[in-house]
Design an enzyme around this catalytic site. Structure first.
Site, PDB file in Angstrom:
ATOM      1  N   HIS A 111       0.870   0.595 -10.150  1.00 12.28           N
ATOM      2  CA  HIS A 111      -0.020  -0.370  -9.500  1.00 12.28           C
ATOM      3  C   HIS A 111      -0.426  -1.497 -10.460  1.00 12.28           C
ATOM      4  O   HIS A 111      -1.611  -1.808 -10.613  1.00 12.28           O
ATOM      5  CB  HIS A 111      -1.274   0.336  -8.969  1.00 12.28           C
ATOM      6  CG  HIS A 111      -1.827  -0.310  -7.729  1.00 12.28           C
ATOM      7  ND1 HIS A 111      -2.148   0.389  -6.599  1.00 12.28           N
ATOM      8  CD2 HIS A 111      -2.111  -1.612  -7.451  1.00 12.28           C
ATOM      9  CE1 HIS A 111      -2.603  -0.441  -5.677  1.00 12.28           C
ATOM     10  NE2 HIS A 111      -2.589  -1.662  -6.164  1.00 12.28           N
TER      11      HIS A 111
ATOM     12  N   ARG B 208       0.857  -1.186   0.000  1.00 12.25           N
ATOM     13  CA  ARG B 208       0.000   0.000   0.000  1.00 12.25           C
ATOM     14  C   ARG B 208       0.887   1.227   0.000  1.00 12.25           C
ATOM     15  O   ARG B 208       1.906   1.261   0.693  1.00 12.25           O
ATOM     16  CB  ARG B 208      -0.926   0.010   1.230  1.00 12.25           C
ATOM     17  CG  ARG B 208      -1.945  -1.112   1.252  1.00 12.25           C
ATOM     18  CD  ARG B 208      -3.033  -0.920   0.197  1.00 12.25           C
ATOM     19  NE  ARG B 208      -4.010  -2.004   0.214  1.00 12.25           N
ATOM     20  CZ  ARG B 208      -3.922  -3.090  -0.526  1.00 12.25           C
ATOM     21  NH1 ARG B 208      -2.883  -3.263  -1.338  1.00 12.25           N
ATOM     22  NH2 ARG B 208      -4.860  -4.024  -0.467  1.00 12.25           N
TER      23      ARG B 208
ATOM     24  N   GLU C 174      -1.632   8.210  -5.252  1.00 19.42           N
ATOM     25  CA  GLU C 174      -1.798   7.668  -6.602  1.00 19.42           C
ATOM     26  C   GLU C 174      -3.202   7.821  -7.172  1.00 19.42           C
ATOM     27  O   GLU C 174      -3.398   7.691  -8.381  1.00 19.42           O
ATOM     28  CB  GLU C 174      -1.436   6.179  -6.619  1.00 19.42           C
ATOM     29  CG  GLU C 174      -2.431   5.290  -5.900  1.00 19.42           C
ATOM     30  CD  GLU C 174      -2.072   3.816  -5.983  1.00 19.42           C
ATOM     31  OE1 GLU C 174      -2.925   3.043  -6.459  1.00 19.42           O
ATOM     32  OE2 GLU C 174      -0.953   3.435  -5.590  1.00 19.42           O
TER      33      GLU C 174
END
Length: 331
Positions: A295, A234, A263
């Site tokens: 990601h 995370r 993000e």
């Protein structure tokens, strides 16, 4: 039944349509993120299917319930973006995908380790420009190095097995006792020991109040000088501004990120024709010993298939009155 999917891309559409959901289920795909501005798109939907950067705060949940939504089905393992207390107050169940492909995320973490170590990203750019020199590309043998794994869940243990295969000594930190480490010759250790002893430190833990900015300026100073930090967990596990000072001083030798605390307004979209407004991210991208991916660790065919199937199974279980993979406040 109407199911509204937010933050859905082409690969989501393909995987969900291939999962053969019941014929009376209508899947509505929206590329836009779920926010207070877009929540009206879910009007009349029985189920809202959300991803990691969707806004599931109390105001959004209240509007969803007012529009007829009866279930939040997350396409992710993480749920820190959901106001679970508000969902419980609204009698709105929240279900998630607790595991899809731990191999996908763990293997991406290893890919970051390898690329940073052998400077693959720099070599790729060089040779395409006709520069076949080797200066500045020297790496190190992984064999014999100490690898620290923070978070001994499924992903962390898959990552540990891969690094053990390289001949690394593996240390794992987890707040709960771990079993099955003997075949890896791995040892569970306190966080301070893992941080101080590791040549490579990889984060695979959930984001909680206790793990927020787990790696900050103080913890970076405790790492071996020149060590490598990998985060595919995370974004908020790491204090991003603190990374810049550690990189500039050489205290942090390598950095690989697949997640970033800020993000949500950037990742999963093409912003190449716009100036980057995030000064911290722009500075991090300027370092030659930093690789940042957007990601994508979850992005394999196997993981997408598992996410779609588990999400649809979660909805089916909820319809029978026996929800599976439900998350609640305080759990």
């Amino acid at each position: 039944m109407r199911i509204c999917l937010f933050s859905s891309k082409v690969y989501d559409r393909e995987s969900f349509l291939a999962a053969n959901c019941p014929s009376d289920w209508y899947l509505q795909f929206h590329e836009t993120r779920l926010t207070t501005d877009s929540v009206a798109l879910a009007m009349g939907s029985d189920v809202v299917c959300a991803f990691i950067n969707d806004d599931l705060s109390a105001p959004v949940l209240e509007q969803l319930v007012a529009g007829g939504t009866r279930l939040i089905a997350l396409r992710s393992a993480g749920y820190n973006h959901v106001d679970l207390a508000a969902a419980q107050r609204l009698d709105l169940p929240v279900v998630r995908v607790p595991a899809y492909s731990p191999h996908a995320v763990a293997e991406h973490a290893v890919a970051l380790v390898m690329a940073l170590n052998r400077r693959t990203h720099r070599a790729f750019n060089r040779t395409r420009e006709g520069d076949f020199s080797l200066h500045g590309l020297t790496g190190f043998d992984l064999h014999g190095k100490t690898v620290g794994v923070v978070g001994g869940g499924k992903i962390g243990q898959v990552f540990a097995r891969i690094m053990y295969g390289f001949g690394c000594q593996v240390l794992i930190h987890d707040p709960f006792p771990l079993v099955g480490l003997e075949p890896l010759d791995a040892r569970q250790a306190a966080l301070e020991e893992v941080i101080a002893s590791s040549d490579i430190l990889s984060l695979h833990c959930p984001l909680t109040d206790d793990s927020y900015h787990l790696i900050d300026a103080a913890r970076l100073a405790q790492m071996k000088r020149g060590a490598m930090l990998i985060n595919t967990g995370r974004g908020a596990l790491v204090d991003a501004p603190a990374l810049i000072k550690a990189l500039k001083s050489g205290q942090l030798g390598y950095l690989g990120l697949d997640v970033y605390e800020e993000e949500s307004e950037l990742f999963f979209e093409d912003h190449s024709d716009l100036p980057l407004q995030d000064d911290t991210l722009a500075r991090l991208l300027s370092f030659p010993n930093v690789i940042i991916t957007a990601h994508q660790a979850f992005l394999t065919h196997e993981a997408l298939d598992a996410i779609a199937r588990t999400t649809l199974d979660n909805i089916s279980a909820w319809l029978t009155g026996r929800p599976s993979n439900e998350v609640k406040a305080g759990a």
